[in-house]
Write a protein that holds these residues in place. Sequence first.
Motif, PDB file in Angstrom:
ATOM      1  N   VAL A 123       0.839  -1.185   0.000  1.00 14.36           N
ATOM      2  CA  VAL A 123       0.000   0.000   0.000  1.00 14.36           C
ATOM      3  C   VAL A 123       0.878   1.241   0.000  1.00 14.36           C
ATOM      4  O   VAL A 123       1.850   1.316   0.754  1.00 14.36           O
ATOM      5  CB  VAL A 123      -0.923   0.008   1.244  1.00 14.36           C
ATOM      6  CG1 VAL A 123      -1.854   1.213   1.217  1.00 14.36           C
ATOM      7  CG2 VAL A 123      -1.722  -1.275   1.323  1.00 14.36           C
ATOM      8  N   THR A 129      -3.691   0.422  -2.980  1.00 13.89           N
ATOM      9  CA  THR A 129      -3.019  -0.863  -3.140  1.00 13.89           C
ATOM     10  C   THR A 129      -2.208  -0.867  -4.426  1.00 13.89           C
ATOM     11  O   THR A 129      -2.723  -0.549  -5.491  1.00 13.89           O
ATOM     12  CB  THR A 129      -4.042  -2.004  -3.182  1.00 13.89           C
ATOM     13  OG1 THR A 129      -4.778  -2.017  -1.957  1.00 13.89           O
ATOM     14  CG2 THR A 129      -3.341  -3.352  -3.355  1.00 13.89           C
ATOM     15  N   THR A 164      -6.502  -8.270  -1.353  1.00 18.66           N
ATOM     16  CA  THR A 164      -6.080  -6.902  -1.611  1.00 18.66           C
ATOM     17  C   THR A 164      -7.214  -6.073  -2.198  1.00 18.66           C
ATOM     18  O   THR A 164      -8.322  -6.542  -2.363  1.00 18.66           O
ATOM     19  CB  THR A 164      -4.917  -6.875  -2.629  1.00 18.66           C
ATOM     20  OG1 THR A 164      -5.404  -7.321  -3.903  1.00 18.66           O
ATOM     21  CG2 THR A 164      -3.773  -7.775  -2.184  1.00 18.66           C
TER      22      THR A 164
END
Length: 209
Positions: A123, A129, A164
Amino acid sequence: MAGAPYRRLAAHLRSLIQNGDWPPGYRIPSHAQLQQQYGVGRGVVERAIATLKAEGALEGIRRARPVVAYPPAVRTLVSPDVDWPVHRDAKRAESRPLAGDDLATRLGIPSDTRVSCVAMEMVDGSGVTVGLCTTWRRGRRRAHVSYRCEIVPHQVTAAEAELTGLTAGAAAFLLQRVRYEADGRPVEACDLVLPVDRWRLGCGPRRGD
């Protein structure tokens, strides 16, 4: 507006994003709120959101309300053997009873060897992300003196998207790295998934000196 209901809804939500009504980082209303507001069923809302996530307009993990994506900054990875220049959050850490044939080959161990596995979401400073780093090793972490890295085209899998804010099916680079001790024994295997819209690679397949 002509077209399937989910396409019409996606077009309207897309306009909210493009017009700035939903700015980057904005967490969109829940499925129930969107259903009530636009008078559509849950399936329509789900398909509209999936469409916008596939386009990269929305991002987020499953079972959480998506957020409006920031325009991706493009970074350059100069070397796959340095600490990644972004923050990492541990999403999964486990001890696996089986290394598996591919990992066993990369680590130079029998395929039934227990290994540790840590998957970390990468991140950046704004909370976007930018990748997924999954590392396997046998026993404690040991120093390395060289490495080998292969780079192949990749599409973000559903399992990787689950961990994610990346979108399943998005084009990515897959860097498969193995680190070695001075005697040539592998000490660690690592897979790094980098979306192509967020990274340039200033490195190529090689083995470190």
